[in-house]
Enzyme design. Sequence first.
Site, PDB file in Angstrom:
ATOM      1  N   SER A 279       1.057  -1.171  -0.059  1.00  0.00           N
ATOM      2  CA  SER A 279       0.148   0.216  -0.007  1.00  0.00           C
ATOM      3  C   SER A 279       0.898   1.252   0.158  1.00  0.00           C
ATOM      4  CB  SER A 279      -0.862   0.054   1.241  1.00  0.00           C
ATOM      5  OG  SER A 279      -1.564   1.350   1.544  1.00  0.00           O
TER       6      SER A 279
ATOM      7  N   TYR B  26      -1.651  -1.157  10.163  1.00  0.00           N
ATOM      8  CA  TYR B  26      -1.575  -1.673   8.697  1.00  0.00           C
ATOM      9  C   TYR B  26      -0.444  -0.969   7.864  1.00  0.00           C
ATOM     10  CZ  TYR B  26      -3.760  -1.320   3.864  1.00  0.00           C
ATOM     11  OH  TYR B  26      -3.650  -1.265   2.392  1.00  0.00           O
TER      12      TYR B  26
ATOM     13  N   LYS C 252       2.723  -2.799   6.057  1.00  0.00           N
ATOM     14  CA  LYS C 252       2.832  -2.583   4.584  1.00  0.00           C
ATOM     15  C   LYS C 252       4.297  -2.226   4.202  1.00  0.00           C
ATOM     16  CE  LYS C 252      -1.010  -4.147   3.177  1.00  0.00           C
ATOM     17  NZ  LYS C 252      -1.242  -5.117   2.187  1.00  0.00           N
TER      18      LYS C 252
ATOM     19  N   THR D 121     -13.391  -0.920  -2.937  1.00  0.00           N
ATOM     20  CA  THR D 121     -13.555  -2.246  -2.334  1.00  0.00           C
ATOM     21  C   THR D 121     -14.011  -2.260  -0.986  1.00  0.00           C
ATOM     22  OG1 THR D 121     -11.542  -2.552  -1.002  1.00  0.00           O
ATOM     23  CG2 THR D 121     -11.418  -2.851  -3.422  1.00  0.00           C
TER      24      THR D 121
END
Length: 322
Positions: A178, A204, A208, A239
């Site tokens: 990401s 997160y 990444k 998404t």
Amino acid sequence: MVLPEAAAALDWVMDKSLVLGYTKIGPALRRRWWPDDPAPGALAGRHVLVTGSSGGLGLATARGVARLGAVVHLTGRDAARLDEARASLLGEVPSARVEVHVADVSDLAATADFARRLSLEVPRLHAVVHNAGVMPPKRTTTPEGHELALATHVLGPHVLTYGLREALAGGRVVLVTSGGAYGQRLDVDDPEYAAGEYAGVTAYARTKRMQLVLTELWARDFAAAGIGVHSMHPGWADTPGVTDSLPRFAAVTGPLLRDAESGADTAVWLTATTDAIGTGGFWHDRRRRSTHYAPVRVETPEQVGRFWEFVRGATGVPTPGA
Ligand SMILES: NC(=O)c1ccc[n+]([C@@H]2O[C@H](COP(=O)([O-])OP(=O)(O)OC[C@H]3O[C@@H](n4cnc5c(N)ncnc54)[C@H](OP(=O)(O)O)[C@@H]3O)[C@@H](O)[C@H]2O)c1
């Protein structure tokens, strides 16, 4: 590929501006100069495993490689969602061969077992696309005691890749990371995010960043086996992951978000292209990108070595030293 100067400059500005590059504006412009699509049938009969492919970018990636003729293996944690994904994929690509596997990549023991079983079933695997992703709302640990984002994005993929190593000889590994990694340095002091106030977005993005470092380490380790290792980021795509985990972000960027297809495009391209793409690179919209937004807070060799030690220790996967 060498771009004309003006296109290269525009591409760079779009990348640095984030909004121009990461939204649907990115592929709309860049497709004028990006490398050719893989040839039709480029993956005919080849097996490709896409993790976390019951929806979102994983399913779009699976569709993309299936259109190129691949036998595609879908994974996820929920059998019903996987069956729906398989049905939807077959609805769009009726000729596709699709296998589904319930496999939780955050469970390291189960992942090692899955890799063993899949290697017996598929002795020649063309590629694995590590796509499964999570943004935990609060600090959660797996039954094996690992922080969930770390287990899903780093430790599980490590176990899976090394478990599939023999099957992947001559093939490819793609990590879906990401642009969020740009905001984080490599944290080697607290990789399990045990200290400080936990924020899912930070967990997160930290993991990444780790994926970018892992790409370079795997690339080095797998070169002799002819396995190419690449990471990519999809930009900002519409998404369930984005609408559920980042509803405010999704509301603000909504009309500009890419569709899942163009988010997945570079993962599909990296899996199938015959262009000379080397190994160990970080890609977005079919172009190699810098792993740091600016040359600051770059991890030192000592930090990379400690990270590699940590990953090897936490997974128990024996690999050479960094
Ligand atoms: N969408 C974006 O704009 C964006 C931007 C940057 C990066 N990414 C990256 O792209 C990847 C896909 O994101 P997405 O937006 O498509 O997310 P998503 O819609 O939430 O899909 C995530 C997929 O991963 C699966 N999954 C989650 N945990 C898993 C586990 N432990 N084992 C196996 N499968 C698991 C989910 O299925 P189950 O829940 O059924 O298991 C689902 O199929 C992620 O790695 C994400 O970090 C996305």
